[in-house]
Design a protein around this motif. Structure first.
Motif, short mmCIF file in Angstrom:
data_model
loop_
_atom_site.label_atom_id
_atom_site.label_comp_id
_atom_site.label_asym_id
_atom_site.label_seq_id
_atom_site.Cartn_x
_atom_site.Cartn_y
_atom_site.Cartn_z
N PHE A 112 0.04 17.85 17.94
CA PHE A 112 1.25 16.88 17.96
C PHE A 112 1.92 16.65 17.15
O PHE A 112 2.74 15.53 16.75
N ASN A 166 -1.35 27.47 16.19
CA ASN A 166 -0.62 27.66 15.47
C ASN A 166 -0.84 28.38 14.00
O ASN A 166 -1.00 27.00 13.02
N LEU A 213 6.19 30.73 21.33
CA LEU A 213 6.57 29.72 20.89
C LEU A 213 8.18 29.28 20.89
O LEU A 213 9.18 30.98 21.47
N LYS A 214 8.27 28.63 20.37
CA LYS A 214 9.77 28.31 20.67
C LYS A 214 10.80 27.47 19.27
O LYS A 214 9.48 26.53 18.77
N GLU A 274 12.38 21.61 15.88
CA GLU A 274 10.99 21.09 16.43
C GLU A 274 10.33 22.65 16.92
O GLU A 274 11.12 23.23 17.35
N GLU A 276 7.86 23.96 19.74
CA GLU A 276 6.86 24.18 21.06
C GLU A 276 6.10 25.47 21.30
O GLU A 276 6.90 26.74 21.33
N GLY A 278 2.44 27.38 23.65
CA GLY A 278 1.61 27.54 24.58
C GLY A 278 1.41 29.29 25.12
O GLY A 278 1.76 29.97 24.30
N ILE A 284 0.27 23.63 26.39
CA ILE A 284 1.61 23.38 25.62
C ILE A 284 1.19 22.24 24.55
O ILE A 284 0.34 21.57 24.38
N ARG A 286 2.84 20.60 20.80
CA ARG A 286 4.99 20.23 19.79
C ARG A 286 4.25 20.00 18.54
O ARG A 286 3.95 19.03 18.79
N GLN A 287 5.04 20.09 17.29
CA GLN A 287 4.75 19.61 16.11
C GLN A 287 6.28 19.76 15.87
O GLN A 287 7.27 20.54 16.19
N ARG A 288 7.07 18.72 15.97
CA ARG A 288 8.01 18.32 14.75
C ARG A 288 7.59 18.79 13.09
O ARG A 288 6.66 18.72 12.90
#
Length: 297
Positions: A112, A166, A213-214, A274, A276, A278, A284, A286-288
């Motif tokens: 994260f 990722n 991935l989103k 952003e 997301e 998984g 899952i 999430r990275q900003r």
């Protein structure tokens, strides 16, 4: 088991995810989840230790930062072009044998943590923000025992677990300048790992896992590990014939179709984006996205 490491960057402590999803502090076990832990039968010893010590393990507050679930490994070995559709979108030939490259272990960060668009030198020598930072969801394998020149039949017996990765990539320095891919793969924050390492007993068939991935809520990648060109036993065998693998080393197995480089027009990460991502059974992340220079060049 699901292994986690939690706390401030560089000061992570070892823990697990309980069956009810609660994070437990396993510092009292006496070792981090590192090379020595895996080399000395750590997962099995930890399971035995938890049988009597689980009730006394402190609960980790839910807001605590998660770090990478493996303490810095000796190697992060990457496999490129391991899905037919990704090779085609990259405009490259489908390989006859696995394409290997390395990623610096200093690029490893938590699941994260922010992805930081790096500073690079332009063709004129000016320091600018990179314009072609890309995403790649991947299944990664954690090696459990030292090995070299394995057979495919032996390969899976050397796996300690699986982790979500990722494989962030800066395409200009990776592909459009001379030298090896490692340059565009190794910037700080370019290897988020986790949220946790999942031991093989919880993943009956790692060759049949959905991964996705989103970007800003839009699905960019959506595939399954069964579409790999080279399956996991062959990848582990192949890597072990080219380098000695140590406990805790990571092999990341390639990304499917849907990276920014393959879109028309191409699309790359910008500050404020952003991500997301998984993998089935592996959680899952999430990275900003932030930028190392205030204003994008």
């Amino acid at each position: 088991m699901k292994l986690i490491r939690f706390g401030a960057a560089g000061k992570e402590q070892p823990g697990i995810v309980n069956d009810d999803g609660i994070w437990l502090d396993c510092s009292a076990f006496g070792t981090d989840w590192n090379e020595s832990f895996f080399a000395n039968g750590g997962p099995e010893a930890l399971a035995g230790w938890l049988e009597s010590n689980r009730p006394s393990c402190p609960v980790v507050p839910a807001h605590t930062r998660l770090g990478p679930p493996v303490a810095r490994p000796s190697k992060l070995v990457c496999v490129g072009l391991n899905y037919v559709t990704h090779a085609r979108e990259a405009g490259m030939e489908i390989p006859d044998e696995p394409v290997l490259f390395m990623k610096s272990t200093t690029s490893i960060c938590g699941p994260f943590d922010d992805i930081v668009i790096p500073r690079i030198r332009s063709a004129t020598g000016e320091e600018v923000a990179a314009q072609q930072t890309d995403w790649e969801v991947e299944l990664a394998i954690v090696i459990g025992r030292e090995c070299v020149r394995l057979s495919e039949q032996e390969a899976m017996d050397h796996v300690a677990g699986y982790v979500l990765h990722n494989d962030v990539s800066e395409r200009e320095t990776q592909l459009h300048r001379s030298g090896q891919w490692v340059k565009g793969k190794s910037f700080d924050s370019f290897a988020p790992l986790g949220p946790w390492l999942v031991t093989p007993d919880e993943i009956p068939d790692p060759g049949q896992l959905a991964l996705w991935l989103k970007l800003n809520g839009e699905v960019m990648q959506n595939d399954n590990t069964r579409e790999m060109i080279f399956p996991l036993p062959e990848l582990i065998r192949y890597v072990s014939w080219h380098m000695r693998l140590l406990p805790g080393d990571i092999i990341t197995t390639g990304t499917p179709f849907g990276v920014g480089m393959g879109l028309r027009p191409e699309r790359y990460l910008r500050a404020g984006d952003e991500i997301e991502l998984g993998i089935e059974g592996l959680g899952i992340a999430r990275q900003r996205v932030t930028c190392d220079i205030d204003a994008m060049a």
